[in-house]
Design an enzyme around this catalytic site. Structure first.
Site, mmCIF file in Angstrom:
data_model
loop_
_atom_site.group_PDB
_atom_site.id
_atom_site.type_symbol
_atom_site.label_atom_id
_atom_site.label_comp_id
_atom_site.label_asym_id
_atom_site.label_seq_id
_atom_site.Cartn_x
_atom_site.Cartn_y
_atom_site.Cartn_z
ATOM 1 N N LYS A 1 14.949 -18.014 -50.865
ATOM 2 C CA LYS A 1 15.852 -18.251 -52.005
ATOM 3 C C LYS A 1 16.438 -16.923 -52.510
ATOM 4 C CE LYS A 1 12.566 -20.182 -54.460
ATOM 5 N NZ LYS A 1 11.435 -20.034 -53.527
ATOM 6 N N ARG B 1 11.312 -25.768 -62.283
ATOM 7 C CA ARG B 1 10.203 -25.851 -61.337
ATOM 8 C C ARG B 1 9.358 -27.084 -61.558
ATOM 9 N NH1 ARG B 1 9.828 -20.277 -59.585
ATOM 10 N NH2 ARG B 1 8.275 -20.085 -57.956
ATOM 11 N N ARG C 1 6.598 -9.526 -46.564
ATOM 12 C CA ARG C 1 7.660 -9.194 -47.533
ATOM 13 C C ARG C 1 7.373 -7.860 -48.223
ATOM 14 N NH1 ARG C 1 9.391 -13.448 -51.856
ATOM 15 N NH2 ARG C 1 7.164 -13.550 -52.240
ATOM 16 N N ARG D 1 4.352 -7.498 -53.533
ATOM 17 C CA ARG D 1 4.176 -8.103 -54.852
ATOM 18 C C ARG D 1 2.719 -8.464 -55.102
ATOM 19 N NH1 ARG D 1 8.755 -12.729 -55.339
ATOM 20 N NH2 ARG D 1 6.936 -13.928 -55.970
ATOM 21 N N ARG E 1 0.325 -20.956 -54.844
ATOM 22 C CA ARG E 1 1.744 -21.180 -55.154
ATOM 23 C C ARG E 1 2.312 -22.322 -54.320
ATOM 24 N NH1 ARG E 1 3.578 -15.348 -53.996
ATOM 25 N NH2 ARG E 1 5.704 -16.181 -53.951
HETATM 26 P P1 AP5 Z 1 12.481 -14.392 -50.169
HETATM 27 O O1 AP5 Z 1 13.965 -14.491 -50.155
HETATM 28 O O2 AP5 Z 1 11.860 -13.275 -50.948
HETATM 29 O O3 AP5 Z 1 11.813 -15.799 -50.568
HETATM 30 P P2 AP5 Z 1 11.865 -16.646 -51.913
HETATM 31 O O4 AP5 Z 1 12.178 -18.056 -51.527
HETATM 32 O O5 AP5 Z 1 12.755 -16.007 -52.944
HETATM 33 O O6 AP5 Z 1 10.334 -16.561 -52.320
HETATM 34 P P3 AP5 Z 1 9.557 -16.156 -53.636
HETATM 35 O O7 AP5 Z 1 8.146 -15.935 -53.202
HETATM 36 O O8 AP5 Z 1 10.240 -15.050 -54.389
HETATM 37 O O9 AP5 Z 1 9.667 -17.448 -54.464
HETATM 38 P P4 AP5 Z 1 8.687 -17.957 -55.505
HETATM 39 O O10 AP5 Z 1 9.447 -19.154 -55.930
HETATM 40 O O11 AP5 Z 1 7.292 -18.178 -55.123
HETATM 41 O O12 AP5 Z 1 8.557 -16.704 -56.519
HETATM 42 P P5 AP5 Z 1 9.230 -16.388 -57.924
HETATM 43 O O13 AP5 Z 1 9.488 -14.945 -57.956
HETATM 44 O O14 AP5 Z 1 10.340 -17.337 -58.236
HETATM 45 O O15 AP5 Z 1 11.994 -14.341 -48.644
HETATM 46 C C1 AP5 Z 1 10.616 -14.194 -48.299
HETATM 47 C C2 AP5 Z 1 10.470 -13.219 -47.096
HETATM 48 O O16 AP5 Z 1 11.045 -13.811 -45.931
HETATM 49 C C3 AP5 Z 1 11.197 -11.892 -47.293
HETATM 50 O O17 AP5 Z 1 10.394 -10.876 -46.739
HETATM 51 C C4 AP5 Z 1 12.519 -12.058 -46.539
HETATM 52 O O18 AP5 Z 1 12.979 -10.826 -45.997
HETATM 53 C C5 AP5 Z 1 12.112 -13.014 -45.409
HETATM 54 N N1 AP5 Z 1 13.169 -13.966 -45.082
HETATM 55 C C6 AP5 Z 1 13.998 -14.611 -45.949
HETATM 56 N N2 AP5 Z 1 14.824 -15.452 -45.288
HETATM 57 C C7 AP5 Z 1 14.486 -15.344 -43.967
HETATM 58 C C8 AP5 Z 1 14.965 -15.992 -42.783
HETATM 59 N N3 AP5 Z 1 15.963 -16.901 -42.823
HETATM 60 N N4 AP5 Z 1 14.373 -15.666 -41.603
HETATM 61 C C9 AP5 Z 1 13.361 -14.735 -41.555
HETATM 62 N N5 AP5 Z 1 12.877 -14.094 -42.645
HETATM 63 C C10 AP5 Z 1 13.430 -14.409 -43.844
HETATM 64 O O19 AP5 Z 1 8.025 -16.770 -58.939
HETATM 65 C C11 AP5 Z 1 6.851 -16.001 -59.028
HETATM 66 C C12 AP5 Z 1 5.923 -16.582 -60.115
HETATM 67 O O20 AP5 Z 1 6.580 -16.576 -61.407
HETATM 68 C C13 AP5 Z 1 5.494 -18.041 -59.945
HETATM 69 O O21 AP5 Z 1 4.390 -18.156 -59.077
HETATM 70 C C14 AP5 Z 1 5.158 -18.429 -61.397
HETATM 71 O O22 AP5 Z 1 3.890 -17.914 -61.797
HETATM 72 C C15 AP5 Z 1 6.218 -17.717 -62.190
HETATM 73 N N6 AP5 Z 1 7.402 -18.556 -62.403
HETATM 74 C C16 AP5 Z 1 8.631 -18.365 -61.834
HETATM 75 N N7 AP5 Z 1 9.488 -19.320 -62.235
HETATM 76 C C17 AP5 Z 1 8.795 -20.138 -63.071
HETATM 77 C C18 AP5 Z 1 9.133 -21.321 -63.795
HETATM 78 N N8 AP5 Z 1 10.370 -21.857 -63.755
HETATM 79 N N9 AP5 Z 1 8.173 -21.930 -64.547
HETATM 80 C C19 AP5 Z 1 6.933 -21.400 -64.617
HETATM 81 N N10 AP5 Z 1 6.537 -20.293 -63.957
HETATM 82 C C20 AP5 Z 1 7.471 -19.661 -63.183
#
Ligand code: AP5
Length: 222
Positions: free
Chosen positions: A16, A90, A129, A161, A172
């Site tokens: 994402k 979410r 990552r 991270r 997660r």
């Molecule tokens: P990347 O693009 O970083 O993946 P992502 O989908 O953004 O994954 P995240 O782990 O950031 O999402 P998340 O939803 O768990 O975390 P968030 O920060 O929102 O890609 C991943 C890896 O793959 C990278 O190394 C990239 O280079 C590689 N890659 C990407 N695309 C590729 C492809 N096509 N092919 C090969 N490799 C590829 O949330 C973190 C925490 O915050 C949550 O756990 C929660 O505690 C809190 N939080 C966030 N939002 C909320 C909410 N709305 N409500 C409550 N708590 C929340």
């Protein structure tokens, strides 16, 4: 042309954030990522950050009341001409809150973009990552930086991270399947869901999303 109000859905590690970086440049949208905003609050030691940290490190969701206010403030500040939300909503309560807030302002969502990838793929991606403190994302194998452990865009050091430890990643994923996945039906029922195969290369996924947004815009003009 009417504004683009998009949300990105999908499991952790589906790509994402990777797609968001490209889409915000393509469409000049305010990019609002809950995870990045929360991590910013943690590193600045704000009250919100202190409260959020323990939930995040465990891989659990931060309580709705904290996240909803944070997002709506940001949409109000930056998202007047369209936005791209990453990591929000979410759960159903957050989705309802977003729908009510937009309705109150006479605005609507354009689409929910779902980037899909199976658990084994996302675990492998997250373990490789690396990120810089400005949120630029790399993968040690699939998208390595030009110079080892240094961000290509701003020269900052890359690190892993805190919530990318295997135990937190598994938690997660289980939170995603239980709490966030029901949003797929929620947005499908409202005719807003668009699906993308996140196992393709970042460029292919990006091309598919762009084509889909172009179609949405054409439909809107008709
Ligand atoms: P990347 O693009 O970083 O993946 P992502 O989908 O953004 O994954 P995240 O782990 O950031 O999402 P998340 O939803 O768990 O975390 P968030 O920060 O929102 O890609 C991943 C890896 O793959 C990278 O190394 C990239 O280079 C590689 N890659 C990407 N695309 C590729 C492809 N096509 N092919 C090969 N490799 C590829 O949330 C973190 C925490 O915050 C949550 O756990 C929660 O505690 C809190 N939080 C966030 N939002 C909320 C909410 N709305 N409500 C409550 N708590 C929340």
């Amino acid at each position: 042309m009417s504004e683009l109000n998009l949300i990105l859905l999908g499991p952790p590690g589906a790509g994402k954030g990777t797609q968001a970086t490209r889409l915000r440049d393509d469409f000049d949208l305010a990019y609002i990522a809950t995870g990045d905003l929360l991590r910013e609050n943690v590193s600045e030691g704000t009250e919100l950050g202190k409260e959020a940290k323990s939930y995040m490190d465990d891989g659990a969701l931060v309580p709705d009341e904290l996240v909803i206010k944070m997002i709506f403030d940001k949409v109000e500040d930056d998202g007047d001409d369209g936005f791209l939300l990453d990591g929000f909503p979410r759960n159903i309560a957050q989705a309802d809150a977003l729908a009510e807030e937009l309705d109150r302002r006479g605005r609507k969502l354009t689409a929910a973009l779902l980037v899909e990838a199976p658990d084994d793929v996302v675990i492998e991606r997250i373990s490789g990552r690396r990120v810089c403190s400005n949120g630029h994302v790399y993968h040690v194998v699939y998208d390595p930086p030009k110079h080892d452990a240094v961000c290509d865009q701003d020269g900052k050091p890359l690190s892993q991270r805190d919530d990318d430890r295997e135990e937190a990643v598994r938690k997660r994923l289980s939170v995603y399947h239980e709490t966030t996945e029901p949003l797929i039906d929620y947005y499908e029922e409202r005719g807003l869901l668009r699906r993308f195969d996140g196992t393709r290369s970042p460029t292919e996924v990006h091309d598919h999303i762009r084509a889909s947004i172009a179609t949405l815009r054409l439909e809107d003009e008709l």
